[in-house]
Motif scaffolding. Structure first.
Motif, PDB file in Angstrom:
ATOM      1  N   ILE A  83       0.833  -1.208   0.000  1.00 39.76           N
ATOM      2  CA  ILE A  83       0.000   0.000   0.000  1.00 39.76           C
ATOM      3  C   ILE A  83       0.869   1.260   0.000  1.00 39.76           C
ATOM      4  O   ILE A  83       0.586   2.239  -0.690  1.00 39.76           O
ATOM      5  CB  ILE A  83      -0.956   0.007   1.217  1.00 39.76           C
ATOM      6  CG1 ILE A  83      -1.930  -1.150   1.037  1.00 39.76           C
ATOM      7  CG2 ILE A  83      -1.652   1.348   1.378  1.00 39.76           C
ATOM      8  CD1 ILE A  83      -3.250  -1.004   1.662  1.00 39.76           C
ATOM      9  N   GLY A  84       1.987   1.191   0.743  1.00 36.62           N
ATOM     10  CA  GLY A  84       2.884   2.340   0.806  1.00 36.62           C
ATOM     11  C   GLY A  84       3.453   2.669  -0.568  1.00 36.62           C
ATOM     12  O   GLY A  84       3.399   3.810  -1.011  1.00 36.62           O
ATOM     13  N   LEU A  85       3.952   1.641  -1.256  1.00 37.34           N
ATOM     14  CA  LEU A  85       4.554   1.879  -2.564  1.00 37.34           C
ATOM     15  C   LEU A  85       3.523   2.392  -3.555  1.00 37.34           C
ATOM     16  O   LEU A  85       3.764   3.314  -4.332  1.00 37.34           O
ATOM     17  CB  LEU A  85       5.154   0.576  -3.104  1.00 37.34           C
ATOM     18  CG  LEU A  85       6.575   0.278  -2.648  1.00 37.34           C
ATOM     19  CD1 LEU A  85       7.066  -1.019  -3.252  1.00 37.34           C
ATOM     20  CD2 LEU A  85       7.497   1.430  -3.059  1.00 37.34           C
ATOM     21  N   LYS A  86       2.334   1.748  -3.500  1.00 34.63           N
ATOM     22  CA  LYS A  86       1.278   2.173  -4.421  1.00 34.63           C
ATOM     23  C   LYS A  86       0.922   3.646  -4.186  1.00 34.63           C
ATOM     24  O   LYS A  86       0.801   4.444  -5.126  1.00 34.63           O
ATOM     25  CB  LYS A  86       0.035   1.284  -4.218  1.00 34.63           C
ATOM     26  CG  LYS A  86      -0.995   1.611  -5.244  1.00 34.63           C
ATOM     27  CD  LYS A  86      -2.065   0.626  -5.479  1.00 34.63           C
ATOM     28  CE  LYS A  86      -2.868   0.083  -4.431  1.00 34.63           C
ATOM     29  NZ  LYS A  86      -3.969  -0.693  -4.654  1.00 34.63           N
ATOM     30  N   THR A  87       0.777   4.010  -2.908  1.00 34.68           N
ATOM     31  CA  THR A  87       0.415   5.386  -2.575  1.00 34.68           C
ATOM     32  C   THR A  87       1.464   6.366  -3.099  1.00 34.68           C
ATOM     33  O   THR A  87       1.136   7.352  -3.770  1.00 34.68           O
ATOM     34  CB  THR A  87       0.300   5.540  -1.034  1.00 34.68           C
ATOM     35  OG1 THR A  87      -0.605   4.558  -0.569  1.00 34.68           O
ATOM     36  CG2 THR A  87      -0.168   6.909  -0.635  1.00 34.68           C
ATOM     37  N   ILE A  88       2.734   6.071  -2.809  1.00 28.96           N
ATOM     38  CA  ILE A  88       3.805   6.988  -3.222  1.00 28.96           C
ATOM     39  C   ILE A  88       3.835   7.095  -4.750  1.00 28.96           C
ATOM     40  O   ILE A  88       3.969   8.178  -5.317  1.00 28.96           O
ATOM     41  CB  ILE A  88       5.190   6.506  -2.711  1.00 28.96           C
ATOM     42  CG1 ILE A  88       5.159   6.259  -1.204  1.00 28.96           C
ATOM     43  CG2 ILE A  88       6.311   7.466  -3.125  1.00 28.96           C
ATOM     44  CD1 ILE A  88       5.293   7.433  -0.313  1.00 28.96           C
ATOM     45  N   LEU A  89       3.668   5.943  -5.419  1.00 28.82           N
ATOM     46  CA  LEU A  89       3.707   5.942  -6.882  1.00 28.82           C
ATOM     47  C   LEU A  89       2.589   6.824  -7.454  1.00 28.82           C
ATOM     48  O   LEU A  89       2.813   7.645  -8.351  1.00 28.82           O
ATOM     49  CB  LEU A  89       3.554   4.498  -7.374  1.00 28.82           C
ATOM     50  CG  LEU A  89       3.909   4.295  -8.836  1.00 28.82           C
ATOM     51  CD1 LEU A  89       5.421   4.372  -8.988  1.00 28.82           C
ATOM     52  CD2 LEU A  89       3.408   2.933  -9.327  1.00 28.82           C
ATOM     53  N   ILE A  90       1.369   6.654  -6.933  1.00 26.97           N
ATOM     54  CA  ILE A  90       0.257   7.478  -7.448  1.00 26.97           C
ATOM     55  C   ILE A  90       0.515   8.952  -7.144  1.00 26.97           C
ATOM     56  O   ILE A  90       0.267   9.826  -7.982  1.00 26.97           O
ATOM     57  CB  ILE A  90      -1.109   7.061  -6.849  1.00 26.97           C
ATOM     58  CG1 ILE A  90      -1.348   5.567  -7.050  1.00 26.97           C
ATOM     59  CG2 ILE A  90      -2.249   7.841  -7.495  1.00 26.97           C
ATOM     60  CD1 ILE A  90      -2.644   5.057  -6.463  1.00 26.97           C
ATOM     61  N   TYR A  91       1.027   9.215  -5.944  1.00 23.42           N
ATOM     62  CA  TYR A  91       1.316  10.610  -5.595  1.00 23.42           C
ATOM     63  C   TYR A  91       2.313  11.228  -6.573  1.00 23.42           C
ATOM     64  O   TYR A  91       2.122  12.339  -7.063  1.00 23.42           O
ATOM     65  CB  TYR A  91       1.868  10.701  -4.165  1.00 23.42           C
ATOM     66  CG  TYR A  91       0.796  10.712  -3.088  1.00 23.42           C
ATOM     67  CD1 TYR A  91      -0.486  11.173  -3.370  1.00 23.42           C
ATOM     68  CD2 TYR A  91       1.067  10.302  -1.792  1.00 23.42           C
ATOM     69  CE1 TYR A  91      -1.466  11.198  -2.381  1.00 23.42           C
ATOM     70  CE2 TYR A  91       0.094  10.328  -0.795  1.00 23.42           C
ATOM     71  CZ  TYR A  91      -1.174  10.773  -1.101  1.00 23.42           C
ATOM     72  OH  TYR A  91      -2.134  10.806  -0.140  1.00 23.42           O
ATOM     73  N   VAL A  92       3.377  10.485  -6.870  1.00 20.14           N
ATOM     74  CA  VAL A  92       4.390  11.037  -7.775  1.00 20.14           C
ATOM     75  C   VAL A  92       3.808  11.231  -9.180  1.00 20.14           C
ATOM     76  O   VAL A  92       4.007  12.265  -9.824  1.00 20.14           O
ATOM     77  CB  VAL A  92       5.649  10.129  -7.808  1.00 20.14           C
ATOM     78  CG1 VAL A  92       6.625  10.593  -8.878  1.00 20.14           C
ATOM     79  CG2 VAL A  92       6.336  10.135  -6.445  1.00 20.14           C
ATOM     80  N   CYS A  93       3.022  10.246  -9.655  1.00 16.54           N
ATOM     81  CA  CYS A  93       2.445  10.356 -11.004  1.00 16.54           C
ATOM     82  C   CYS A  93       1.506  11.559 -11.107  1.00 16.54           C
ATOM     83  O   CYS A  93       1.564  12.319 -12.077  1.00 16.54           O
ATOM     84  CB  CYS A  93       1.659   9.089 -11.372  1.00 16.54           C
ATOM     85  SG  CYS A  93       2.727   7.704 -11.653  1.00 16.54           S
TER      86      CYS A  93
END
Ligand code: ASP
Length: 425
Positions: A83-93
């Motif tokens: 969930i952490g990685l997914k969240t950070i990835l969406i935030y960056v995108c």
């Protein structure tokens, strides 16, 4: 419940906040016309300041407690990293997308061409001092190692971290560490600690309820004081009209196109339901210009009105309020290219890419407070060789634009919370 109480309960929060804002604006204009500046300054503005203090007061404990609970409820470290990685990835995108929209808009509309040249010296003189102050702050940031921001994330003293609202990343770090350690020790041995945080969370939510009942008066005072402060500056608004319009349109594209598209593709939430739930949050972000101060309400609305699970919202929102700032990053791109246009500097494609990178990274380091992005904007300007003094040209109109970009920042966090929640399986 007596009649009066039940009647009061029926006025929805957004209506109360909207009413406070409307009356505050009206009162501000009236005070401006009648020269009641002193009265507003002495007797109205303090209520806005109290409201802001209360919101900030609750922000750090809320981030700490909800993030610990968020991590614990994910139950194992693999879930957390997923969930952490997914969240950070969406935030960056979404941030990269926001900066790109800003760049396209400012290159299409070319607001720099509309800036009256005679205003240039006037504005530089007027904002000289503020620019110099910010410049010192920026130099401190730049003299450090490129890895200093990672070092800064790690607190050396918990009490100093929670004692300073600008050290939110350190609070997040500690909360993650504490949550992971709780999982490591195991559920059976930590029941009382977890229960303590759950109960603390309930108390914090109650405090937020109390603070929110003060919201109409708080936003009334904030808006009235803002109008009176701006009274003498109408000249700035007309000189920077095209620039402001570019920022507004770019931010509008994000709210009207980007977030609804993300929600349609990745979330089950209906758009109507989403915007109804998020409206009071947007109003509060608009009045306070601070996504950190808005966090308590963002969390409450996201959980109670959008049905986002606590495990996701407790994690995604406190992290988002610190690192995800789509409105801010988009604004930084528009501001940088606008200033380049004013001074006649033709930016190459690779310089635009550099703005994309620096605006994305610097928005992560921007604190969610009024005017939080100004120091970071200097770093963006400096990266492509735009003189930092140019900042003086746009400082005068920063507050209203800050209010709008904060609205986008909080809407972005809420959108991502919905997306992560609906795609978590
Ligand atoms: N005021 C913004 C926020 O709190 C940060 C900024 O863009 O200055 O989200």
């Amino acid at each position: 419940m007596n009649k009066e109480q039940s009647h009061r309960k029926h006025i929805p929060l957004y209506a109360k906040i909207l009413l406070g804002m409307g009356l505050g604006l009206g009162f501000g204009f009236l005070a401006m016309a009648l020269h009641w500046d002193g009265f507003v300054h002495d007797w109205v503005a303090p209520f806005g300041a109290i409201f802001m203090r209360l919101l900030k007061l609750i922000a750090v404990p809320l981030v700490l407690v909800s993030l610990i609970l968020g991590v614990v409820s994910l139950k194992d470290i693999r879930n957390l990293s997923r969930i952490g990685l997914k969240t950070i990835l969406i935030y960056v995108c979404t941030t990269i997308l926001a900066v790109s929209i800003g760049l396209v808009m400012v290159n299409m509309m070319k607001p720099g061409r509309f800036f009256p040249k005679d205003k240039q010296t006037e504005f530089v003189e007027r904002y000289q001092q503020t620019v110099t102050e910010r410049q010192t702050q920026m130099q401190q940031v730049q003299d450090e190692s490129p890895l200093q921001f990672v070092v800064d994330m790690v607190p050396e003293n918990l009490f100093q971290a929670v004692g300073n609202n600008s050290k939110m990343l350190q609070v997040i770090f500690f909360a993650l560490l504490f949550g992971v350690a709780l999982i490591g020790v195991g559920q059976s041995k930590t029941v009382s600690v977890v229960r303590f945080f759950q109960q603390l969370d309930l108390v914090l939510l109650k405090i937020i309820d109390f603070i929110m009942s003060f919201a109409p008066i708080g936003v009334f005072a904030l808006m009235a004081a803002l109008i009176v402060d701006y009274a003498g500056d109408m000249g700035i608004i007309s000189a920077l009209g095209m620039y402001a319009l570019t920022v507004v349109l770019a931010l509008a594209v994000i709210i009207v196109l980007v977030y609804p598209t993300l929600l349609r593709i990745f979330s089950k939430k209906k758009l109507g339901q989403f915007f109804k739930a998020v409206f009071p949050v947007q109003m509060l972000a608009f009045s306070t210009s601070s996504s950190a101060a808005t966090l308590p309400l963002t969390m409450e609305r996201t959980q109670k009105h959008l049905g986002v699970s606590e495990e996701v919202s407790n994690f995604v929102l406190p992290v988002g309020v610190t690192i995800n700032m789509d409105g801010t990053s988009c604004y930084q791109a528009v501001a940088a290219v606008f200033l380049a246009q004013v001074i006649g500097l033709d930016l190459t494609f690779s310089q635009m890419l550099l703005i994309l990178a620096t605006a994305t990274i610097s928005s992560i380091g921007t604190p969610g407070i009024p005017g939080g992005s100004i120091v970071m904007l200097m770093i963006v300007l400096d990266s492509v060789g735009i003189p930092i003094e140019g900042l003086a040209l746009i400082l005068g109109i920063d507050r209203p634009l800050d209010m709008l970009r904060t609205v986008v920042n909080v809407t972005g966090d809420t959108t991502v919370a919905c997306v992560v929640d609906d795609t978590k399986k």
